[in-house]
Design an enzyme around this catalytic site. Structure first.
Site, PDB file in Angstrom:
ATOM      1  CB  VAL A  57       3.458   3.744   6.477  1.00 18.54           C
ATOM      2  CG1 VAL A  57       3.751   4.677   5.321  1.00 18.54           C
ATOM      3  CG2 VAL A  57       2.678   2.514   6.011  1.00 18.54           C
ATOM      4  CB  SER A 146     -10.695   0.145  -0.994  1.00 19.81           C
ATOM      5  OG  SER A 146     -11.063  -0.877  -1.895  1.00 19.81           O
ATOM      6  CE1 TYR A 158      -6.331  -2.706   0.514  1.00 18.92           C
ATOM      7  CE2 TYR A 158      -8.573  -3.012  -0.293  1.00 18.92           C
ATOM      8  CZ  TYR A 158      -7.340  -2.393  -0.382  1.00 18.92           C
ATOM      9  OH  TYR A 158      -7.112  -1.457  -1.363  1.00 18.92           O
ATOM     10  CB  ALA A 159     -13.186  -5.038   4.157  1.00 21.27           C
ATOM     11  CB  ALA A 160     -11.370  -4.260   9.091  1.00 19.34           C
ATOM     12  CE  LYS A 162      -7.120   0.787   1.257  1.00 23.63           C
ATOM     13  NZ  LYS A 162      -6.068   1.824   1.336  1.00 23.63           N
ATOM     14  CB  ILE A 191      -7.107   1.713  -9.881  1.00 26.28           C
ATOM     15  CG1 ILE A 191      -8.274   2.533  -9.285  1.00 26.28           C
ATOM     16  CG2 ILE A 191      -6.118   2.609 -10.636  1.00 26.28           C
ATOM     17  CD1 ILE A 191      -9.157   3.261 -10.280  1.00 26.28           C
TER      18      ILE A 191
HETATM   19  N1  LIG Z   1      -5.519  -0.527  -7.398  1.00 25.68           N
HETATM   20  C1  LIG Z   1      -6.757  -0.536  -6.938  1.00 25.68           C
HETATM   21  O1  LIG Z   1      -7.705  -0.999  -7.594  1.00 25.68           O
HETATM   22  C2  LIG Z   1      -7.063   0.051  -5.587  1.00 25.68           C
HETATM   23  C3  LIG Z   1      -8.402   0.055  -5.177  1.00 25.68           C
HETATM   24  C4  LIG Z   1      -8.723   0.606  -3.957  1.00 25.68           C
HETATM   25  C5  LIG Z   1      -7.747   1.145  -3.166  1.00 25.68           C
HETATM   26  N2  LIG Z   1      -6.451   1.119  -3.567  1.00 25.68           N
HETATM   27  C6  LIG Z   1      -5.447   1.680  -2.677  1.00 25.68           C
HETATM   28  O2  LIG Z   1      -4.637   2.585  -3.387  1.00 25.68           O
HETATM   29  C7  LIG Z   1      -3.371   2.685  -2.723  1.00 25.68           C
HETATM   30  C8  LIG Z   1      -2.269   2.529  -3.764  1.00 25.68           C
HETATM   31  O3  LIG Z   1      -2.299   1.194  -4.256  1.00 25.68           O
HETATM   32  P1  LIG Z   1      -1.896   0.835  -5.768  1.00 25.68           P
HETATM   33  O4  LIG Z   1      -3.079   0.238  -6.387  1.00 25.68           O
HETATM   34  O5  LIG Z   1      -1.246   2.000  -6.389  1.00 25.68           O
HETATM   35  O6  LIG Z   1      -0.871  -0.357  -5.502  1.00 25.68           O
HETATM   36  P2  LIG Z   1       0.692  -0.500  -5.851  1.00 25.68           P
HETATM   37  O7  LIG Z   1       1.101  -1.827  -5.342  1.00 25.68           O
HETATM   38  O8  LIG Z   1       0.910  -0.194  -7.292  1.00 25.68           O
HETATM   39  O9  LIG Z   1       1.379   0.656  -5.028  1.00 25.68           O
HETATM   40  C9  LIG Z   1       1.419   0.643  -3.618  1.00 25.68           C
HETATM   41  C10 LIG Z   1       2.773   1.182  -3.164  1.00 25.68           C
HETATM   42  O10 LIG Z   1       2.760   1.192  -1.716  1.00 25.68           O
HETATM   43  C11 LIG Z   1       4.038   0.732  -1.282  1.00 25.68           C
HETATM   44  N3  LIG Z   1       3.959   0.181   0.067  1.00 25.68           N
HETATM   45  C12 LIG Z   1       3.471  -1.042   0.424  1.00 25.68           C
HETATM   46  N4  LIG Z   1       3.635  -1.217   1.724  1.00 25.68           N
HETATM   47  C13 LIG Z   1       4.236  -0.093   2.214  1.00 25.68           C
HETATM   48  C14 LIG Z   1       4.684   0.302   3.489  1.00 25.68           C
HETATM   49  N5  LIG Z   1       4.564  -0.491   4.547  1.00 25.68           N
HETATM   50  N6  LIG Z   1       5.269   1.524   3.626  1.00 25.68           N
HETATM   51  C15 LIG Z   1       5.434   2.342   2.558  1.00 25.68           C
HETATM   52  N7  LIG Z   1       5.040   1.991   1.308  1.00 25.68           N
HETATM   53  C16 LIG Z   1       4.446   0.796   1.152  1.00 25.68           C
HETATM   54  C17 LIG Z   1       4.446  -0.318  -2.302  1.00 25.68           C
HETATM   55  O11 LIG Z   1       5.842  -0.555  -2.275  1.00 25.68           O
HETATM   56  C18 LIG Z   1       3.945   0.286  -3.600  1.00 25.68           C
HETATM   57  O12 LIG Z   1       4.940   1.023  -4.264  1.00 25.68           O
HETATM   58  C19 LIG Z   1      -3.369   1.588  -1.653  1.00 25.68           C
HETATM   59  O13 LIG Z   1      -3.708   2.170  -0.406  1.00 25.68           O
HETATM   60  C20 LIG Z   1      -4.484   0.684  -2.093  1.00 25.68           C
HETATM   61  O14 LIG Z   1      -5.021  -0.035  -1.010  1.00 25.68           O
HETATM   62  C21 LIG Z   1      -6.089   0.580  -4.770  1.00 25.68           C
END
Ligand SMILES: NC(=O)c1ccc[n+]([C@@H]2O[C@H](COP(=O)([O-])OP(=O)(O)OC[C@H]3O[C@@H](n4cnc5c(N)ncnc54)[C@H](O)[C@@H]3O)[C@@H](O)[C@H]2O)c1
Length: 265
Positions: A57, A146, A158-160, A162, A191
């Site tokens: 992305v 987040s 990350y905080a900034a 999000k 999660i």
């Molecule tokens: N897991 C948590 O507790 C949590 C909490 C708050 C927010 N989030 C957010 O949820 C979203 C999903 O995260 P997740 O927990 O499923 O993590 P994850 O690592 O399981 O999945 C994230 C996916 O994003 C892909 N990715 C990373 N960089 C990328 C890029 N530059 N272009 C395209 N794809 C890319 C990765 O390859 C991966 O498959 C993220 O935005 C994360 O910040 C997760």
């Protein structure tokens, strides 16, 4: 017709599978080709329709590739979910410019570009529908913020990013309203995915960035969650499916906190 980024793993994969189970035709993206193809195969094996486009992305041309694929394959776009992301943690006094920019680029600018391109197409479709029938169908944008967006140790970058996603999404809610485009964000707490599992046991990286949380810090964090456990991917996806559905056709500009009641403690 739906578009999901980060659909190769975790929440993005869960969202893709959930949308497919409800009959959506999908354009899926992930940085990693193997995982996104795996999600596509799972959907096809269950009788659904999906195409996968690997790429980052952070690539300025990716958003138009994704939306063009929705246009040419399905002719419309009703739902987008922006789930691509990773973490690259460090205390601010040690955080490098690369660390800062890398996270801002993926989470904030990456979300911006995909949303911009999608809104542009959604507006065109909505205008045509208004001209033809007097009103446009509801379309749904669901971005991922987040709990860390309110501040978290070791996550200034990350905080900034999000927190920025919340302002971006609320603005899109205002700009999209006259086209019946809803834009909402979900702020997840802990999660259970690669991003939050024990660093020591999973040994996963994105580039040089270690994924996961050190075991001790993870235990401390868990102790602050009133439900006393991480959420599952399915539990994270449920509220996203709601926001992407016609049950949420009068819900826009919301930040939905999905965190096992952590926001109270
Ligand atoms: N897991 C948590 O507790 C949590 C909490 C708050 C927010 N989030 C957010 O949820 C979203 C999903 O995260 P997740 O927990 O499923 O993590 P994850 O690592 O399981 O999945 C994230 C996916 O994003 C892909 N990715 C990373 N960089 C990328 C890029 N530059 N272009 C395209 N794809 C890319 C990765 O390859 C991966 O498959 C993220 O935005 C994360 O910040 C997760």
């Amino acid at each position: 017709m739906a578009l999901v980024t980060g659909a190769g793993r975790g929440i993005g994969q869960g969202l893709a599978l959930g949308l497919a189970a409800e009959g959506a035709k999908l354009v899926l993206n992930d940085l990693d080709e193997g995982p996104v193809n795996d999600t596509v195969q799972q959907i096809k094996a269950a009788g659904g329709q999906a195409i996968g486009i690997a790429g980052s992305v952070t690539d300025p041309s990716l958003a138009s590739q994704l939306v063009d694929a929705a246009k040419s394959e399905y002719g419309d776009l009703h739902i987008i979910g922006t789930c691509a992301g990773f973490i690259w943690d460090g205390m601010i006094h040690r955080m490098t410019d690369d660390q800062w920019q890398g996270i801002i680029d993926v989470h904030l600018t990456g979300t911006f570009r995909v949303v911009r391109e999608s809104v542009s197409f959604m507006r065109e479709k909505a205008k045509a529908e208004k001209e033809a029938n007097g009103n446009a169908m509801a379309r749904h944008i669901v971005t991922v913020s987040s709990l860390s967006g309110f501040g978290n140790l070791g996550q200034a970058n990350y905080a900034a990013a999000k927190a920025g996603i919340v302002g971006l999404t609320r603005t899109v809610a205002l700009e999209g309203a006259m086209f019946n485009i809803m834009a909402n964000s979900v702020a997840f707490g802990l999660i259970d995915t690669r991003m939050t599992r024990s660093q020591e046991t999973q040994n996963e990286r994105v580039g040089e960035a270690v994924q996961g949380i050190p075991e001790q810090a993870r235990e401390k964090l868990m102790a602050t969650v009133p439900l006393n456990r991480p959420g599952s991917v399915e539990e994270a996806v449920g509220p996203m499916l709601f926001l992407a559905s016609d049950h949420a056709n009068y819900v826009s500009g919301v930040l939905l906190e999905v965190n096992g009641a952590s926001h109270i403690t």
